[in-house]
Every structure is written in C-alpha cells, then in structure tokens.
Design a protein around this motif. Sequence first.
Motif, PDB file in Angstrom:
ATOM      1  N   VAL A  36       0.833  -1.215   0.000  1.00 31.72           N
ATOM      2  CA  VAL A  36       0.000   0.000   0.000  1.00 31.72           C
ATOM      3  C   VAL A  36       0.866   1.262   0.000  1.00 31.72           C
ATOM      4  N   THR A  37       0.604   2.138  -0.962  1.00 26.82           N
ATOM      5  CA  THR A  37       1.198   3.482  -0.968  1.00 26.82           C
ATOM      6  C   THR A  37       0.065   4.461  -0.657  1.00 26.82           C
ATOM      7  N   PHE A  38       0.231   5.237   0.410  1.00 26.83           N
ATOM      8  CA  PHE A  38      -0.818   6.144   0.896  1.00 26.83           C
ATOM      9  C   PHE A  38      -0.428   7.562   0.508  1.00 26.83           C
ATOM     10  N   VAL A  39      -1.269   8.198  -0.313  1.00 29.60           N
ATOM     11  CA  VAL A  39      -0.915   9.483  -0.927  1.00 29.60           C
ATOM     12  C   VAL A  39      -1.665  10.640  -0.264  1.00 29.60           C
ATOM     13  N   CYS A  40      -0.915  11.587   0.274  1.00 33.28           N
ATOM     14  CA  CYS A  40      -1.539  12.784   0.861  1.00 33.28           C
ATOM     15  C   CYS A  40      -0.941  14.030   0.214  1.00 33.28           C
ATOM     16  N   THR A  41      -1.662  15.130   0.302  1.00 33.14           N
ATOM     17  CA  THR A  41      -1.079  16.403  -0.127  1.00 33.14           C
ATOM     18  C   THR A  41       0.009  16.796   0.881  1.00 33.14           C
ATOM     19  N   GLU A  42       0.946  17.617   0.435  1.00 36.14           N
ATOM     20  CA  GLU A  42       2.139  17.893   1.261  1.00 36.14           C
ATOM     21  C   GLU A  42       1.836  18.398   2.675  1.00 36.14           C
ATOM     22  N   PRO A  43       0.908  19.388   2.846  1.00 30.72           N
ATOM     23  CA  PRO A  43       0.657  19.858   4.222  1.00 30.72           C
ATOM     24  C   PRO A  43       0.103  18.747   5.128  1.00 30.72           C
ATOM     25  N   ILE A  44      -0.754  17.881   4.563  1.00 27.19           N
ATOM     26  CA  ILE A  44      -1.341  16.789   5.351  1.00 27.19           C
ATOM     27  C   ILE A  44      -0.269  15.746   5.674  1.00 27.19           C
ATOM     28  N   HIS A  45       0.569  15.441   4.686  1.00 27.11           N
ATOM     29  CA  HIS A  45       1.679  14.493   4.869  1.00 27.11           C
ATOM     30  C   HIS A  45       2.560  14.929   6.044  1.00 27.11           C
TER      31      HIS A  45
END
Length: 463
Positions: A36-45
């Motif tokens: 699993v690769t979990f993708v978030c926007t930079e601020p959320i990451h």
Amino acid sequence: MAGAAPHVMVLPFPAQGHVTPLMELSHRLVDHGFQVTFVCTEPIHKLLLDALQQNAHSGRGDEALDGIRLVSIPDGLADGDSRRDLGKVLAGVSGRVPAYVEELIRETEASGKRKVQWLVADSTMACCYQAARNLGVRVASVCPASAACLVTSLRIPQLVRDGFFDDKGFPKRHGTLELAPGMPPLCPTQMAWNIDGAPEGRQAAFELVFGMAQVTGLAEIVMCNSFLEAETAAFKLCPNVLPIGPLFADQELQKPVGQFWPEDASCLEWLDAQPQNSVVYVAFGSLTIFDLRQFRELAEGLELTGRPFLWVVRPDFTSGGLSKAWFDEFQTRVAGTGVIVSWCPQQQVLAHPAVACFVSHCGWNSTMEGVRNGVPILCWPYFSDQFANRSYICDIWRTGLGVTQSEDGLVTKEEVKIKLERLTGDKGIAERARVLRDAARKSVNEGGSSYENFKRFVDLLTE
C-alpha cells in the motif's frame, strides 16, 4: 498470495475525516498482504509525520507505517494561500491534483517499484479517476461519508434537471425533499457544498460534489463506510454501492489511523478511574470553530451538569481572543471533574466503559465510531453532511438528541445541561443505541454483510 500481492495506491481527500477511514482500510489491505502506498497532499503528509513522531508509534523511519508507505503530492495551492480556506483547497484539488496523481503513478513505475495496479480513492477525489484510468490503473471508490451522502451526490444532475438547484448549486425551491422514506430529508440550504466564504469556494465545492456523479462510471467497485442496517433505504436506492463499515484498523485499536495532531493518551488513565457510564465526551472534529461566546456557554454548560467530562479543545478551536485568565479560572473550577486535551485517541475513548455519551459535530467518522460502541450522541452539526447525519441520529435511529439554538443563534449553557440530562437519562435511547451497536458489530464479523463485501473487494483486487 504474498508473491503476487498487487500494489495499491490509496488516495484520501485532504481532511482528517477522510484520511482516517482510508488509513483504516489501508491497514486491512496490508493485513491481506497488499503493498500500500498512501498518498496525501504535502501539508497533510507533514501533519501525519509530525503526529506519528510525537506519538512515537513509528520507530521505523518516517516513510513506513505498519507496512503502509506514505508519500506526498503538492496540493495545488499558491504560496500564501490559506489551507483553512476550504474553497481554495477544493479548487486546488479539482484543478491540479489529478495531474499530480498521474505524475506520481508514472514516477512510481519509472523508479522500478512494483506497478500500481489499483487506485483505491476517496469518492470526493473522483476528479482523479480518469487520470488513473488513462495509465491503465484500475479504480475502486470508497465513500468515507454516509451512503445517503453519496446517493445524494449521484442524484445532483437529476436534482438540477428537476429544478431544485441551478447549475451552480444554489437552491431554487424552498422546503425539504426526500429521496426515499427512511433517508434523511434534504434541506436545499444545507447541502454538502454549502460552505462559508467566497462564492468561488462554494462553486468549487459544488463542482467537486457534482463530479462525484462520475464515480459509478469510472470505478469498478463503489464502497461506503457504513453498514446495511444503518442505511437500508439508501442502499436500496443504490444497490451497486457496497457497505464495508464501520471501518476500523484493528480490533485492539492500537494501529495509528492517520491523526493530524499528537494524541494525549493520558486521558485513558483518567477514564479508567471514572465510574462506568458517567463521563460526557465532547469533541467537534478537526474543522469546527466556535466563537468566544459559544465556547464559554459550552464550557459553563458542561460545568453545570456536575458530571465528569472529557473535552477535546484543539489549539485552533476558537476564533481567536479567548481570555487565558478566564479559561485558566474555568479549568481550576472543574479540576478533578473535567479533563481538557488538545487531541485524543477517540476510538479508544468511545470504546471505554466510563463514557456515557458523546457531544459531537456529527461528522460521519465520529457518528460511526459512536454507533459502533453504542454511545448516545448529543448532535451539534456545523456544516456539510453533518445535518443529514444528525437526522439519522435523532429521527431515524433515535439514538441521540439535537441541541436547539436560542433566537440569537447561541446554544446556551442551560440548553447544554438540559439536553445532557435528558440524553443520559433516556433508557429508550440507550437501548436503541445498543441494538444498533450489535447490528454494526454483526455486519463486520465473519458472515456479516460488510465482512462479505470487504471479501469481494479483496478478491477483485487480487484478480
């Protein structure tokens, strides 16, 4: 299966109430052997990594999380744009994020990592489905909100054609409409895209919800964080939407579920020392903001009940200017009875036998977590789908009560006290909450409808 486990990319909308259920789903996929690769926007990451480090869950480096690889993409906002401006966030998501997702899928493949076979994406991110399909990646859709919310979104084009809204989402008719008996009535002024702020923000919100109507055409499977008994009418209206909820990461509630703030787990020890069914738990999610008058009324209302309470007050919970002297004095007065934390492990709190009821903004995650634990809810909705969720709780399941505002739009301390006394003293509500809890648990256990639907999903991913 381990040798052939497909690589799944999971994409939540960038908000706490969306990240949590998709993180829970990701843990379950890892348990089934998926990569699993979990993708978030930079601020959320960044929020996720900071909270994880402070929670000391992860001694295995920043990028790994119990087998889930965390990666980030830009959120499409310009430097200096406020991430608190929901309209700007939505415009960035629908306008720019699809191209970033496409680029990430290409890069992942070019770097020699296993090819991404599936995009498991939030239904609110339907704008990215075509980008994945263009690269031969199959799409599964997960709605982190109620089935009623998804079904309503799928019906928007029809509601516009029928003259309930104009093509920008503004209501053209008054009164409420009901898609089916047993579903929350829709109030045209309280739809999911009715957000405060600039008109273009509202427009971006409407386009995003309108875009969700594509979900069923582009995704091979559409799932929802709900269960059949909770929303029978909505699932009947849309039989191709499969309930797989209430989602949870693990039975022991130990796995991190993507919190944006460090959790103060000391409140669990305090709960251990409280009598069974005695504590009022108060939490308004990650976005709600109270003005100062309302904040004081709530505080003094909790004090008036004389009951022990656990209250989550985020650092940004009030609209500025809270008198530190007043708040310090309040905390001194309630010391021993009231505990105030900035964020807490909510799932463990709601599962605790000391908790008697939950004062909630009625976000769907919070609603499902309350339902799963049979906790009566005092409903205090703020925006978006929370009004429909209140309708479920108060009118359809009858497992809670709603607060009533005074003429000047304030929920008074007396109202808080009266409603909490009524809620905690109502045996009918408690019994209905227990019945719904048992139905929720049955659905996710072996042989239950959500369990079987999840199995179908896993089988589809491994085809």
